[in-house]
Scaffold this motif. Structure first.
Motif, PDB file in Angstrom:
ATOM      1  N   ARG A  77      -3.196   6.590   8.523  1.00  0.00           N
ATOM      2  CA  ARG A  77      -4.015   6.109   9.679  1.00  0.00           C
ATOM      3  C   ARG A  77      -4.342   4.511   9.544  1.00  0.00           C
ATOM      4  N   ILE A  78      -3.363   3.839   9.658  1.00  0.00           N
ATOM      5  CA  ILE A  78      -3.374   2.435   9.516  1.00  0.00           C
ATOM      6  C   ILE A  78      -3.493   2.046  10.987  1.00  0.00           C
TER       7      ILE A  78
ATOM      8  N   VAL B   5      13.060   6.295  11.305  1.00  0.00           N
ATOM      9  CA  VAL B   5      12.102   6.028  12.123  1.00  0.00           C
ATOM     10  C   VAL B   5      11.020   7.047  12.323  1.00  0.00           C
ATOM     11  N   GLU B   6      11.462   8.123  12.578  1.00  0.00           N
ATOM     12  CA  GLU B   6      10.228   9.376  12.351  1.00  0.00           C
ATOM     13  C   GLU B   6       9.667   9.368  10.770  1.00  0.00           C
TER      14      GLU B   6
ATOM     15  N   ILE C  73       0.768  -1.217  -0.061  1.00  0.00           N
ATOM     16  CA  ILE C  73      -0.104   0.071  -0.049  1.00  0.00           C
ATOM     17  C   ILE C  73       0.752   1.278  -0.062  1.00  0.00           C
ATOM     18  N   LEU C  74       2.177   1.156   0.304  1.00  0.00           N
ATOM     19  CA  LEU C  74       3.143   2.293   0.312  1.00  0.00           C
ATOM     20  C   LEU C  74       4.401   2.020  -0.230  1.00  0.00           C
ATOM     21  N   SER C  75       5.081   2.453  -0.821  1.00  0.00           N
ATOM     22  CA  SER C  75       6.360   2.140  -1.232  1.00  0.00           C
ATOM     23  C   SER C  75       7.266   3.195  -1.711  1.00  0.00           C
TER      24      SER C  75
ATOM     25  N   GLU D  72       4.500   8.395   8.027  1.00  0.00           N
ATOM     26  CA  GLU D  72       3.895   7.505   7.028  1.00  0.00           C
ATOM     27  C   GLU D  72       2.689   6.729   7.662  1.00  0.00           C
ATOM     28  N   LEU D  73       3.183   6.172   8.588  1.00  0.00           N
ATOM     29  CA  LEU D  73       1.832   5.388   9.352  1.00  0.00           C
ATOM     30  C   LEU D  73       0.668   6.257   9.882  1.00  0.00           C
TER      31      LEU D  73
END
Length: 138
Positions: free
Chosen positions: A137-138, A126-127, A105-107, A132-133
């Motif tokens: 809104r996963i 990491v930030e 779903i994201l790359s 992105e997470l």
């Protein structure tokens, strides 16, 4: 979580979140080609061609880690958090991928700063993953 260049830092950060046990299944640090091939079924011939740093490899890692942990979501990162002059890697970059329900779903490629330390770039990566997470809104 399948991590390479962040060496477990993402797992560490997520494990400290409130109610982390409700969303964090676990993770794996696969720091070299051999472990990416053995643990996450990355094609070793393809991995050797690019030192296991590519969009396709990040996607494969995200899909495989989700399957291994029986998780809805897979997150992966592979890249360089510091320059590697002996391999002509002068910049810092990584590929991140998210999979959800066995679909990518994201790359994308993210950038670090070759002037920063290894640990500083790991934190930057990491930030960026956490942002992105949250944006997805996963």
């Amino acid at each position: 979580m399948a991590e390479s260049c962040t060496a477990g830092l993402l797992q560490n950060v997520l494990s400290q979140a409130e109610e982390s046990m409700s969303f964090f299944q676990g993770g794996m640090t696969v720091y070299n080609i051999g472990q990416k091939a053995k643990q996450l079924n990355v094609n070793p011939i393809f991995a050797v061609q690019n030192n296991a740093v590519s969009k396709d490899i990040a996607e494969k890692m995200a899909l495989e880690i989700a399957q291994k942990f029986n998780a809805e979501l897979g997150v992966a990162i592979t890249g360089y958090a510091q320059p590697v002059p002996e391999e002509n890697i002068c910049s810092c970059f990584a590929y991140i991928a998210f999979s959800k329900n066995s679909k990518v779903i994201l790359s994308k490629r993210i950038l670090g700063d070759p002037q920063k330390s290894l640990s500083a770039n790991q934190s930057v990566y990491v930030e960026k993953i956490i942002k992105e997470l949250l944006n997805k809104r996963i």
